[in-house]
Design a protein around this motif. Structure first.
Motif, PDB file in Angstrom:
ATOM      1  N   PHE A   1       0.838  -1.205   0.000  1.00  0.00           N
ATOM      2  CA  PHE A   1       0.000   0.000   0.000  1.00  0.00           C
ATOM      3  C   PHE A   1       0.870   1.252   0.000  1.00  0.00           C
ATOM      4  O   PHE A   1       0.607   2.209  -0.738  1.00  0.00           O
ATOM      5  CB  PHE A   1      -0.911  -0.004   1.223  1.00  0.00           C
ATOM      6  CG  PHE A   1      -1.967   1.070   1.208  1.00  0.00           C
ATOM      7  CD1 PHE A   1      -3.195   0.852   0.592  1.00  0.00           C
ATOM      8  CD2 PHE A   1      -1.733   2.308   1.797  1.00  0.00           C
ATOM      9  CE1 PHE A   1      -4.168   1.841   0.566  1.00  0.00           C
ATOM     10  CE2 PHE A   1      -2.701   3.307   1.781  1.00  0.00           C
ATOM     11  CZ  PHE A   1      -3.914   3.067   1.164  1.00  0.00           C
ATOM     12  N   GLY A   2       1.934   1.254   0.826  1.00  0.00           N
ATOM     13  CA  GLY A   2       2.818   2.415   0.899  1.00  0.00           C
ATOM     14  C   GLY A   2       3.549   2.671  -0.400  1.00  0.00           C
ATOM     15  O   GLY A   2       3.672   3.823  -0.847  1.00  0.00           O
ATOM     16  N   ALA A   3       4.025   1.592  -1.037  1.00  0.00           N
ATOM     17  CA  ALA A   3       4.740   1.744  -2.305  1.00  0.00           C
ATOM     18  C   ALA A   3       3.821   2.309  -3.387  1.00  0.00           C
ATOM     19  O   ALA A   3       4.221   3.217  -4.149  1.00  0.00           O
ATOM     20  CB  ALA A   3       5.301   0.393  -2.749  1.00  0.00           C
ATOM     21  N   LEU A   4       2.597   1.817  -3.443  1.00  0.00           N
ATOM     22  CA  LEU A   4       1.636   2.326  -4.422  1.00  0.00           C
ATOM     23  C   LEU A   4       1.308   3.791  -4.151  1.00  0.00           C
ATOM     24  O   LEU A   4       1.186   4.598  -5.081  1.00  0.00           O
ATOM     25  CB  LEU A   4       0.360   1.489  -4.392  1.00  0.00           C
ATOM     26  CG  LEU A   4       0.432   0.113  -5.082  1.00  0.00           C
ATOM     27  CD1 LEU A   4      -0.822  -0.701  -4.762  1.00  0.00           C
ATOM     28  CD2 LEU A   4       0.582   0.267  -6.587  1.00  0.00           C
ATOM     29  N   SER A   5       1.162   4.144  -2.880  1.00  0.00           N
ATOM     30  CA  SER A   5       0.849   5.532  -2.513  1.00  0.00           C
ATOM     31  C   SER A   5       1.951   6.473  -2.978  1.00  0.00           C
ATOM     32  O   SER A   5       1.677   7.562  -3.511  1.00  0.00           O
ATOM     33  CB  SER A   5       0.669   5.658  -0.991  1.00  0.00           C
ATOM     34  OG  SER A   5      -0.367   4.827  -0.524  1.00  0.00           O
ATOM     35  N   ILE A   6       3.206   6.052  -2.780  1.00  0.00           N
ATOM     36  CA  ILE A   6       4.340   6.879  -3.193  1.00  0.00           C
ATOM     37  C   ILE A   6       4.360   7.049  -4.710  1.00  0.00           C
ATOM     38  O   ILE A   6       4.565   8.155  -5.233  1.00  0.00           O
ATOM     39  CB  ILE A   6       5.662   6.258  -2.697  1.00  0.00           C
ATOM     40  CG1 ILE A   6       5.739   6.326  -1.173  1.00  0.00           C
ATOM     41  CG2 ILE A   6       6.863   6.972  -3.315  1.00  0.00           C
ATOM     42  CD1 ILE A   6       6.906   5.565  -0.576  1.00  0.00           C
ATOM     43  N   VAL A   7       4.136   5.958  -5.439  1.00  0.00           N
ATOM     44  CA  VAL A   7       4.153   6.022  -6.907  1.00  0.00           C
ATOM     45  C   VAL A   7       3.049   6.950  -7.422  1.00  0.00           C
ATOM     46  O   VAL A   7       3.287   7.777  -8.316  1.00  0.00           O
ATOM     47  CB  VAL A   7       3.994   4.614  -7.510  1.00  0.00           C
ATOM     48  CG1 VAL A   7       3.836   4.700  -9.030  1.00  0.00           C
ATOM     49  CG2 VAL A   7       5.197   3.744  -7.165  1.00  0.00           C
ATOM     50  N   VAL A   8       1.829   6.826  -6.855  1.00  0.00           N
ATOM     51  CA  VAL A   8       0.721   7.687  -7.281  1.00  0.00           C
ATOM     52  C   VAL A   8       1.039   9.149  -6.984  1.00  0.00           C
ATOM     53  O   VAL A   8       0.819  10.033  -7.837  1.00  0.00           O
ATOM     54  CB  VAL A   8      -0.589   7.274  -6.565  1.00  0.00           C
ATOM     55  CG1 VAL A   8      -1.689   8.299  -6.850  1.00  0.00           C
ATOM     56  CG2 VAL A   8      -1.043   5.903  -7.034  1.00  0.00           C
ATOM     57  N   ALA A   9       1.582   9.432  -5.788  1.00  0.00           N
ATOM     58  CA  ALA A   9       1.920  10.807  -5.414  1.00  0.00           C
ATOM     59  C   ALA A   9       2.985  11.387  -6.339  1.00  0.00           C
ATOM     60  O   ALA A   9       2.874  12.534  -6.793  1.00  0.00           O
ATOM     61  CB  ALA A   9       2.393  10.846  -3.961  1.00  0.00           C
ATOM     62  N   VAL A  10       4.004  10.587  -6.642  1.00  0.00           N
ATOM     63  CA  VAL A  10       5.075  11.050  -7.526  1.00  0.00           C
ATOM     64  C   VAL A  10       4.535  11.335  -8.927  1.00  0.00           C
ATOM     65  O   VAL A  10       4.870  12.356  -9.544  1.00  0.00           O
ATOM     66  CB  VAL A  10       6.211  10.004  -7.587  1.00  0.00           C
ATOM     67  CG1 VAL A  10       7.194  10.335  -8.704  1.00  0.00           C
ATOM     68  CG2 VAL A  10       6.936   9.928  -6.252  1.00  0.00           C
TER      69      VAL A  10
END
Length: 462
Positions: free
Chosen positions: A9-18
């Motif tokens: 979940f954290g990795a996906l959140s970072i990718v979406v934010a970037v």
């Protein structure tokens, strides 16, 4: 809960934010302030409509089981919903072209609110009525709002490319962020605050009422073919002729049915795929992860559609192929990864691999929605837009009803294999659509003069 789920979940959140924060001028479309106001109004309404739908999802099955109904009874209720969407929803949705799309959107709100009210009754017949109303509402949700948007967009003289921006933002918000928030809010009402499983349906009714008030106060009416001489059967005949006579429309309908049929089947299959031995998995958190993956897909789609040289018909061939491969993972892991017969415990190594694949599939879903909306706006004639869109949902609803009825008749690997074949077929048909569309464009040149008022209006990049 295991660290693994938080890492995904954290990795996906970072990718979406970037992706969202790193957009350059190439990834943005220059628009006007008038269009931005129009777009934002639609996004608010669409997000409220989707919130009213998402709030109900996590607790429908649970509520029925709390009323004492078994798996067979609940299955028949779900089949009734899809059957209603196919039969009554097609009729009501098609009336939007004649009676008005705004009126159809208001009808969606009223119908779904009534469906929510029926959840207070433990009587099976009342719940069945609620499912029928919900099926009608679903058809309106996936046809009337998009039809209103497309017609209003062009009626106001906005650029065709700007429509893709509204589509991608609507999916990013309505099918991503709103879904996550709605799931958490439903859990808060039903479990944390102790209001019970009916509470999310009451909240959905209130949100739908707010959205309906905004529609009534700020939307103008638009129609397809509103001539008095055309009855419903004439509309149906005209839509059927349009599909049969235009290969592009027929291909688009087949592609949509194949992908959405696989997508809805996946909804029923992902839980037993990740927990074949009754492993303890956080369903709500995984659902939120899937929705975050969908947000990632819609963010990618907005970048793709912002580039004029990239054709939707081209990149969607790749997306369908990728999605087909991801749904082959349960079959591949079944052969390559040793299985365990130990009941319970945490998610297996095979389940972890499949979860990554399922997140990739959901990202493909996030790309699919704004892209198919873009293609529908290009190929479906305005005078019968809602009617044709509801025709597209008929084979989808038949397919889902068949799957629901036979969900326990076939091994899960067979079901995933069938979905993968459908997705590969969608890729092939998408290739054919691109060829037909290009040959049509090469034989017909169109010139559309710019609107003088639109030229004088300052543009902003978003």
């Amino acid at each position: 809960m295991e660290l693994f789920y938080y890492l995904v979940f954290g990795a996906l959140s970072i990718v979406v934010a970037v992706l969202e924060l790193s957009k350059t001028s190439k990834d943005r479309i220059t628009t006007s302030s008038t269009f931005n106001a129009f777009k934002n109004n639609y996004l608010v309404v669409y997000s409220l409509m989707m919130a009213g739908d998402w709030l109900q999802g996590p607790y429908v099955y649970y509520l029925y089981s709390q009323y004492g109904f078994d798996k067979g009874d609940i299955g028949r209720l779900f089949i009734a919903g899809f059957g209603s969407s196919m039969l009554f929803g097609t009729i009501v949705g098609s009336l939007a072209d004649k009676q008005g799309r705004k009126r159809a959107c208001v009808t969606y709100c009223i119908t779904y609110i009534l469906s929510c009210i029926t959840k207070h009754s433990p009587q099976y017949k009342v719940l069945m009525v609620g499912r029928i109303l919900g099926g009608i509402a679903t058809s309106l949700l996936f046809s009337a709002f998009e039809s209103w948007l497309v017609a209003e967009h062009f009626k106001r003289g906005f650029e065709p490319q700007w429509l893709s921006l509204t589509f991608s933002k609507a999916i990013f918000l309505g099918n991503g962020l709103v879904a996550i928030i709605a799931g958490l809010f439903a859990n808060l009402l039903a479990d944390n605050l102790g209001f019970g499983p009916v509470a999310p349906f009451d909240a959905a009714a209130c949100i739908l009422a707010i959205g309906m008030a905004i529609i009534l106060s700020s939307w103008s009416e638009n129609h397809g073919d509103s001539s008095e001489s055309k009855g419903l059967l004439t509309q149906f005949r005209g839509a059927a002729v349009a599909i049969a006579s235009d290969e592009k429309i027929a291909l688009l309908g087949a592609i949509q049915s194949l992908f959405e049929g696989s997508m809805y089947t996946f909804v029923f299959l992902w839980t037993p795929a990740l927990s074949p031995n009754e492993e303890d998995i956080p369903h709500g958190f995984i659902f939120a992860t899937f929705m975050l993956s969908s947000m990632l897909g819609s963010s990618i789609a907005s970048r793709l559609m912002a580039r004029a040289h990239l054709k939707v018909e081209g990149y969607m061939q790749i997306i369908f192929s990728i999605s087909a491969v991801t749904l082959l993972l349960p079959i591949i892991t079944n052969f390559l990864v040793p299985t365990s017969n130990v009941k319970g415990g945490s998610i297996s190594f095979s389940g972890c691999i499949q979860l990554f694949g399922f997140c990739t599939f959901e990202a493909c879903v996030g790309i699919f929605w704004p892209s198919i909306m873009k293609m529908r706006s290009q190929y479906i004639p305005e005078e019968a837009r809602s009617t044709i869109m509801n025709f597209f949902r008929i084979p989808l609803n038949i397919f889902v009803c068949i799957v629901l009825y036979n969900v326990n008749a076939f091994p899960i690997t067979i079901m995933f294999g069938m979905c993968s074949i459908f997705l590969f077929m969608a890729a092939v048909l998408q290739r054919r659509l691109m060829v037909v569309a290009e040959s049509h464009k090469s034989s017909k040149f169109l010139y559309k003069p710019q609107d003088k008022d639109a030229e004088s209006e300052p543009l902003t990049t978003i």
